[in-house]
Design a protein around this motif. Structure first.
Motif, PDB file in Angstrom:
ATOM      1  N   ALA A  52      -8.048  -3.801   4.989  1.00 10.21           N
ATOM      2  CA  ALA A  52      -8.303  -3.186   6.249  1.00 10.21           C
ATOM      3  C   ALA A  52      -7.662  -3.851   7.294  1.00 10.21           C
ATOM      4  O   ALA A  52      -7.868  -5.060   7.369  1.00 10.21           O
ATOM      5  CB  ALA A  52      -9.849  -2.700   6.515  1.00 10.21           C
ATOM      6  N   ILE A  53      -7.484  -3.211   8.488  1.00 13.32           N
ATOM      7  CA  ILE A  53      -6.944  -3.899   9.806  1.00 13.32           C
ATOM      8  C   ILE A  53      -7.518  -3.186  10.973  1.00 13.32           C
ATOM      9  O   ILE A  53      -7.682  -1.970  10.763  1.00 13.32           O
ATOM     10  CB  ILE A  53      -5.439  -4.140   9.460  1.00 13.32           C
ATOM     11  CG1 ILE A  53      -4.853  -4.925  10.849  1.00 13.32           C
ATOM     12  CG2 ILE A  53      -4.946  -2.457   9.863  1.00 13.32           C
ATOM     13  CD1 ILE A  53      -3.343  -5.262  10.515  1.00 13.32           C
ATOM     14  N   ALA A  54      -7.674  -4.163  11.808  1.00 14.03           N
ATOM     15  CA  ALA A  54      -8.372  -3.654  13.092  1.00 14.03           C
ATOM     16  C   ALA A  54      -7.664  -4.397  14.197  1.00 14.03           C
ATOM     17  O   ALA A  54      -7.275  -5.474  14.076  1.00 14.03           O
ATOM     18  CB  ALA A  54      -9.947  -4.001  13.214  1.00 14.03           C
TER      19      ALA A  54
ATOM     20  N   GLY B 204      -3.178   5.426  -6.322  1.00 15.70           N
ATOM     21  CA  GLY B 204      -2.445   4.794  -5.209  1.00 15.70           C
ATOM     22  C   GLY B 204      -3.257   4.035  -4.397  1.00 15.70           C
ATOM     23  O   GLY B 204      -4.589   3.951  -4.487  1.00 15.70           O
ATOM     24  N   THR B 205      -2.653   3.155  -3.592  1.00 14.44           N
ATOM     25  CA  THR B 205      -3.495   2.200  -2.805  1.00 14.44           C
ATOM     26  C   THR B 205      -3.514   2.507  -1.284  1.00 14.44           C
ATOM     27  O   THR B 205      -2.373   2.783  -0.632  1.00 14.44           O
ATOM     28  CB  THR B 205      -2.807   0.677  -2.822  1.00 14.44           C
ATOM     29  OG1 THR B 205      -2.908   0.288  -4.298  1.00 14.44           O
ATOM     30  CG2 THR B 205      -3.743  -0.484  -2.123  1.00 14.44           C
ATOM     31  N   VAL B 206      -4.441   2.585  -0.666  1.00 15.12           N
ATOM     32  CA  VAL B 206      -4.704   2.791   0.621  1.00 15.12           C
ATOM     33  C   VAL B 206      -5.065   1.505   1.779  1.00 15.12           C
ATOM     34  O   VAL B 206      -5.681   0.665   1.048  1.00 15.12           O
ATOM     35  CB  VAL B 206      -5.926   3.689   0.862  1.00 15.12           C
ATOM     36  CG1 VAL B 206      -6.260   3.887   2.426  1.00 15.12           C
ATOM     37  CG2 VAL B 206      -5.696   5.309   0.421  1.00 15.12           C
ATOM     38  N   LEU B 207      -4.301   1.689   2.687  1.00  9.68           N
ATOM     39  CA  LEU B 207      -4.492   0.705   3.954  1.00  9.68           C
ATOM     40  C   LEU B 207      -5.495   1.418   4.977  1.00  9.68           C
ATOM     41  O   LEU B 207      -4.927   2.314   5.590  1.00  9.68           O
ATOM     42  CB  LEU B 207      -3.416   0.049   4.588  1.00  9.68           C
ATOM     43  CG  LEU B 207      -3.682  -0.662   5.711  1.00  9.68           C
ATOM     44  CD1 LEU B 207      -4.171  -2.298   5.345  1.00  9.68           C
ATOM     45  CD2 LEU B 207      -2.333  -1.083   6.610  1.00  9.68           C
ATOM     46  N   LEU B 208      -6.583   0.508   5.376  1.00  8.07           N
ATOM     47  CA  LEU B 208      -7.495   1.239   6.125  1.00  8.07           C
ATOM     48  C   LEU B 208      -7.042   0.806   7.472  1.00  8.07           C
ATOM     49  O   LEU B 208      -7.038  -0.576   7.843  1.00  8.07           O
ATOM     50  CB  LEU B 208      -8.721   0.967   6.059  1.00  8.07           C
ATOM     51  CG  LEU B 208      -9.467   1.732   4.680  1.00  8.07           C
ATOM     52  CD1 LEU B 208     -10.852   1.346   4.402  1.00  8.07           C
ATOM     53  CD2 LEU B 208      -9.319   3.109   4.836  1.00  8.07           C
TER      54      LEU B 208
ATOM     55  N   PHE C 235       0.766  -1.302   0.008  1.00 11.86           N
ATOM     56  CA  PHE C 235       0.034  -0.160   0.008  1.00 11.86           C
ATOM     57  C   PHE C 235       0.765   1.179   0.245  1.00 11.86           C
ATOM     58  O   PHE C 235       2.260   1.280   0.309  1.00 11.86           O
ATOM     59  CB  PHE C 235      -0.950   0.012   1.230  1.00 11.86           C
ATOM     60  CG  PHE C 235      -0.142  -0.294   2.493  1.00 11.86           C
ATOM     61  CD1 PHE C 235       0.236   0.725   3.165  1.00 11.86           C
ATOM     62  CD2 PHE C 235      -0.042  -1.419   2.989  1.00 11.86           C
ATOM     63  CE1 PHE C 235       0.844   0.653   4.383  1.00 11.86           C
ATOM     64  CE2 PHE C 235       0.876  -1.808   4.078  1.00 11.86           C
ATOM     65  CZ  PHE C 235       1.061  -0.863   4.864  1.00 11.86           C
ATOM     66  N   ASP C 236       0.417   2.339  -0.522  1.00 10.86           N
ATOM     67  CA  ASP C 236       1.131   3.500  -0.483  1.00 10.86           C
ATOM     68  C   ASP C 236       0.792   4.626   0.524  1.00 10.86           C
ATOM     69  O   ASP C 236       1.312   5.516   0.682  1.00 10.86           O
ATOM     70  CB  ASP C 236       0.750   4.191  -2.108  1.00 10.86           C
ATOM     71  CG  ASP C 236       1.144   3.435  -3.049  1.00 10.86           C
ATOM     72  OD1 ASP C 236       2.056   2.802  -3.328  1.00 10.86           O
ATOM     73  OD2 ASP C 236       0.130   3.039  -3.786  1.00 10.86           O
ATOM     74  N   TYR C 237      -0.400   4.484   1.108  1.00 10.03           N
ATOM     75  CA  TYR C 237      -1.054   5.403   2.213  1.00 10.03           C
ATOM     76  C   TYR C 237      -1.728   4.558   3.116  1.00 10.03           C
ATOM     77  O   TYR C 237      -2.262   3.649   2.997  1.00 10.03           O
ATOM     78  CB  TYR C 237      -1.937   6.457   1.490  1.00 10.03           C
ATOM     79  CG  TYR C 237      -1.500   7.161   0.206  1.00 10.03           C
ATOM     80  CD1 TYR C 237      -0.692   8.343   0.458  1.00 10.03           C
ATOM     81  CD2 TYR C 237      -1.933   6.675  -1.180  1.00 10.03           C
ATOM     82  CE1 TYR C 237      -0.226   8.824  -0.865  1.00 10.03           C
ATOM     83  CE2 TYR C 237      -1.274   7.268  -2.210  1.00 10.03           C
ATOM     84  CZ  TYR C 237      -0.468   8.303  -2.014  1.00 10.03           C
ATOM     85  OH  TYR C 237      -0.056   8.935  -3.128  1.00 10.03           O
ATOM     86  N   VAL C 238      -1.750   5.241   4.338  1.00 10.48           N
ATOM     87  CA  VAL C 238      -2.710   4.683   5.496  1.00 10.48           C
ATOM     88  C   VAL C 238      -3.635   5.659   5.960  1.00 10.48           C
ATOM     89  O   VAL C 238      -3.371   6.859   5.985  1.00 10.48           O
ATOM     90  CB  VAL C 238      -1.501   4.615   6.689  1.00 10.48           C
ATOM     91  CG1 VAL C 238      -2.526   4.061   8.057  1.00 10.48           C
ATOM     92  CG2 VAL C 238      -0.489   3.613   6.703  1.00 10.48           C
TER      93      VAL C 238
END
Ligand SMILES: O=P(O)(O)OC[C@H]1O[C@H](OP(=O)(O)OP(=O)(O)O)[C@H](O)[C@@H]1O
Length: 232
Positions: free
Chosen positions: A169-171, A137-141, A88-91
């Motif tokens: 996504a991660i929690a 770009g790809t986002v990680l949530l 991923f490129d962004y958080v």
């Protein structure tokens, strides 16, 4: 030992113990103990975003009051992210509770952060997504506690409108109320810190942890699981 404060909460002693990022991967039992100490697990009657009454409320907003525990939770997420080998490129943190976690994940992994507002402002740039990014770009949530997964879905939808991709996504903690299936329908791969169903960082794991603290009985755990299994 705790001391009462003006807002009715209790000040929590927060001894500095170890530097977490140099340590081996954080154990789920260690994180449970820290969250328990921070009084993140409350029993009683609370209402969730969905409108559902819950007999147990998990409030991870409290950990921002301990930089050490906040960092530990963020590091645990980073351990999981790195072992999952996702790209991923962004958080982006799901607003608002996950914003402190997302900030630390961005810092630890040295990946840029963006911020999604709950509502666009009526002045300034009026942007819903703040920060600097390139379309495509790809986002990680990053989420703190997931129940239905609706907040993750809403955040992903807003981000996708900006021509950014969201696949993961991660929690920290999964209340085990259907998010894994709900998010899969939206092409979102949902990572929990630990995947095992008996993990401390699932609702079932928290209830088991509270049983070991003599704050829960097996019968009450069964009732709660049954209650939470009902449709929202
Ligand atoms: O999976 P869901 O059913 O969407 O529920 C989980 C969401 O609920 C909580 O946020 P809340 O809506 O209370 O807002 P906050 O983060 O601004 O406190 C929590 O921080 C998650 O974002």
């Amino acid at each position: 030992m705790t001391a009462a404060t003006a807002n009715g909460n209790h000040a929590i002693e927060d001894p500095v113990v170890t530097k977490v990022q140099d340590a081996s991967p954080i154990q789920e039992s260690t994180l449970f103990e820290e969250l328990y100490h921070m009084q993140c697990f409350r029993t009683g009657e609370f209402f969730l975003k969905s409108g559902q009454m819950t007999p147990i409320y998990i409030d991870l907003r409290r950990i921002m009051s301990s930089p050490r525990v906040l960092r530990m939770a963020a590091q645990a997420m980073c351990d999981k992210i790195l072992s999952s080998n996702i790209k991923f490129d962004y958080v982006v943190g799901v607003p608002y509770a996950a914003l402190p976690l997302a900030t630390l994940v961005s810092d630890i992994l040295n990946v840029p952060m963006l911020m999604k507002r709950k509502e666009a402002k009526a002045y300034g740039t009026k942007q819903l997504i703040e920060g600097v990014y390139q379309p495509g770009g790809t986002v990680l949530l990053v989420e703190d506690v997931v129940t239905s997964g609706e907040s993750i879905r809403e955040t992903a939808e807003a981000i996708r409108k900006e021509n950014l991709k969201v696949t993961d996504a991660i929690a920290v903690l999964d209340r085990q109320q259907g998010a894994v299936c709900n998010l899969a329908e939206d092409n979102l791969n949902f990572l929990r810190y630990y995947d095992e169903i008996s993990s401390f960082l699932t609702m079932e794991g928290v209830l088991d942890g509270l049983i070991t603290k003599n704050e829960m009985t097996e019968e009450r755990k069964r009732q709660i699981i049954e209650h939470l299994a009902k449709p929202f």
